[in-house]
Design a protein around this motif. Sequence first.
Motif, short mmCIF file in Angstrom:
data_model
loop_
_atom_site.label_atom_id
_atom_site.label_comp_id
_atom_site.label_asym_id
_atom_site.label_seq_id
_atom_site.Cartn_x
_atom_site.Cartn_y
_atom_site.Cartn_z
N LEU A 85 0.86 -1.18 0.00
CA LEU A 85 0.00 0.00 0.00
C LEU A 85 0.90 1.23 0.00
O LEU A 85 1.51 1.57 1.02
N GLN A 86 1.01 1.87 -1.14
CA GLN A 86 1.95 2.98 -1.31
C GLN A 86 1.37 4.03 -2.24
O GLN A 86 0.72 3.70 -3.23
N GLY A 87 1.61 5.30 -1.91
CA GLY A 87 1.18 6.41 -2.75
C GLY A 87 2.38 7.26 -3.12
O GLY A 87 3.02 7.84 -2.25
N GLY A 88 2.69 7.32 -4.40
CA GLY A 88 3.88 8.04 -4.83
C GLY A 88 5.14 7.33 -4.39
O GLY A 88 5.14 6.14 -4.03
N ALA A 89 6.25 8.06 -4.38
CA ALA A 89 7.53 7.47 -4.01
C ALA A 89 7.85 7.64 -2.54
O ALA A 89 8.84 7.10 -2.05
N ASP A 90 7.00 8.40 -1.80
CA ASP A 90 7.40 8.79 -0.44
C ASP A 90 6.43 8.40 0.66
O ASP A 90 6.70 8.64 1.83
N LYS A 91 5.30 7.79 0.33
CA LYS A 91 4.32 7.43 1.36
C LYS A 91 3.95 5.96 1.23
O LYS A 91 3.50 5.52 0.18
N ALA A 92 4.11 5.20 2.31
CA ALA A 92 3.85 3.76 2.23
C ALA A 92 3.60 3.19 3.62
O ALA A 92 4.05 3.74 4.63
N ILE A 93 2.86 2.10 3.64
CA ILE A 93 2.78 1.24 4.83
C ILE A 93 3.67 0.05 4.55
O ILE A 93 3.40 -0.74 3.64
N ILE A 94 4.76 -0.08 5.29
CA ILE A 94 5.73 -1.14 5.05
C ILE A 94 5.36 -2.34 5.91
O ILE A 94 5.47 -2.30 7.14
N MET A 95 4.93 -3.39 5.27
CA MET A 95 4.51 -4.62 5.95
C MET A 95 4.78 -5.77 4.98
O MET A 95 3.89 -6.24 4.27
N ASP A 96 6.04 -6.18 4.92
CA ASP A 96 6.44 -7.17 3.93
C ASP A 96 5.88 -8.55 4.24
O ASP A 96 5.67 -8.90 5.41
N PRO A 97 5.64 -9.37 3.21
CA PRO A 97 5.18 -10.75 3.44
C PRO A 97 6.21 -11.55 4.24
O PRO A 97 7.39 -11.19 4.28
N LYS A 98 5.75 -12.62 4.83
CA LYS A 98 6.61 -13.52 5.59
C LYS A 98 6.56 -14.92 4.97
O LYS A 98 5.57 -15.30 4.33
N VAL A 99 7.63 -15.68 5.17
CA VAL A 99 7.65 -17.06 4.70
C VAL A 99 6.48 -17.82 5.30
O VAL A 99 6.15 -17.67 6.48
N ASN A 100 5.81 -18.61 4.49
CA ASN A 100 4.63 -19.42 4.82
C ASN A 100 3.31 -18.66 4.73
O ASN A 100 2.24 -19.26 4.87
N ASP A 101 3.35 -17.34 4.48
CA ASP A 101 2.11 -16.62 4.22
C ASP A 101 1.40 -17.21 3.00
O ASP A 101 2.05 -17.65 2.04
N ILE A 102 0.08 -17.21 3.04
CA ILE A 102 -0.71 -17.66 1.90
C ILE A 102 -1.41 -16.44 1.29
O ILE A 102 -2.03 -15.66 2.00
N GLY A 103 -1.27 -16.30 -0.01
CA GLY A 103 -1.89 -15.18 -0.71
C GLY A 103 -2.35 -15.61 -2.09
O GLY A 103 -2.32 -16.80 -2.43
N VAL A 104 -2.75 -14.64 -2.88
CA VAL A 104 -3.21 -14.91 -4.24
C VAL A 104 -2.18 -14.40 -5.24
O VAL A 104 -1.70 -13.27 -5.12
N MET A 105 -1.84 -15.23 -6.21
CA MET A 105 -1.01 -14.79 -7.32
C MET A 105 -1.90 -14.64 -8.53
O MET A 105 -2.57 -15.57 -8.96
N VAL A 106 -1.92 -13.41 -9.07
CA VAL A 106 -2.69 -13.09 -10.27
C VAL A 106 -1.74 -13.13 -11.46
O VAL A 106 -0.65 -12.57 -11.41
N LEU A 107 -2.17 -13.78 -12.55
CA LEU A 107 -1.31 -13.94 -13.72
C LEU A 107 -1.67 -12.93 -14.80
O LEU A 107 -2.82 -12.83 -15.21
N ALA A 108 -0.69 -12.17 -15.26
CA ALA A 108 -0.91 -11.21 -16.34
C ALA A 108 -1.13 -11.95 -17.65
O ALA A 108 -0.66 -13.07 -17.84
N ASP A 109 -1.85 -11.31 -18.58
CA ASP A 109 -2.15 -11.97 -19.84
C ASP A 109 -1.01 -11.86 -20.86
O ASP A 109 -1.06 -12.46 -21.92
#
Length: 201
Positions: A85-109
């Motif tokens: 979650l980031q806006g521009g180059a200077d504002k962000a919520i830094i919360m990196d994924p961790k090993v074993n996290d489950i998420g969704v991978m979306v595939l580009a066409d």
Amino acid sequence: MSDTYYPGHHIPTTPASELNQRQFHMERVLSRVSSATLVQVKKVTNKGEVKEVGTVDVLPLVNMQDGFAKQFKHQVVHGIPYFRLQGGADKAIIMDPKVNDIGVMVLADRDISKVKKTKAQAPPGSWRRFDMADGLFFPCFLGGTPTCYVQFTDDDQVNISPDGGTTVFNIKAGTTTITSAKIVLDGTVYLGGADASRQVS
């Protein structure tokens, strides 16, 4: 003619008409198109540092299966950009994924490798389509109960806690409350606004 049925992607009615046969062919083509799937994080480049968004290596969790229900496991897919979650180059919520996290991978066409490299409009890097190499990772699904969190409640309060609610910074309309075993103020404190006559040293 034998009535023996051999399992596979087709069903007994597949050869019954031309329409059924065409539908079967279309379904086989569509089965080769990847769109989105659940994945588990196996490696992360970032560990909460203040730097640009990193990548993850992920393992697709839903196995492949042939017409005889034989299972084929996926291998790890490397270098997948993840969402921040980031806006521009200077504002962000830094919360990196961790090993074993489950998420969704979306595939580009299309192949997005050149855009990943240049961060600008570019042609596809190859002719590949809907490939897992062109995935984008969105955390987090099927997660457990967090202990370090920012919480927005249904009654319009905000709670920030690093230790499961033992230490809490609470904000609600007109009131701010800090619950902590120790409160350290490093700097000049003013009571009642910026009135220097009410400065607390």
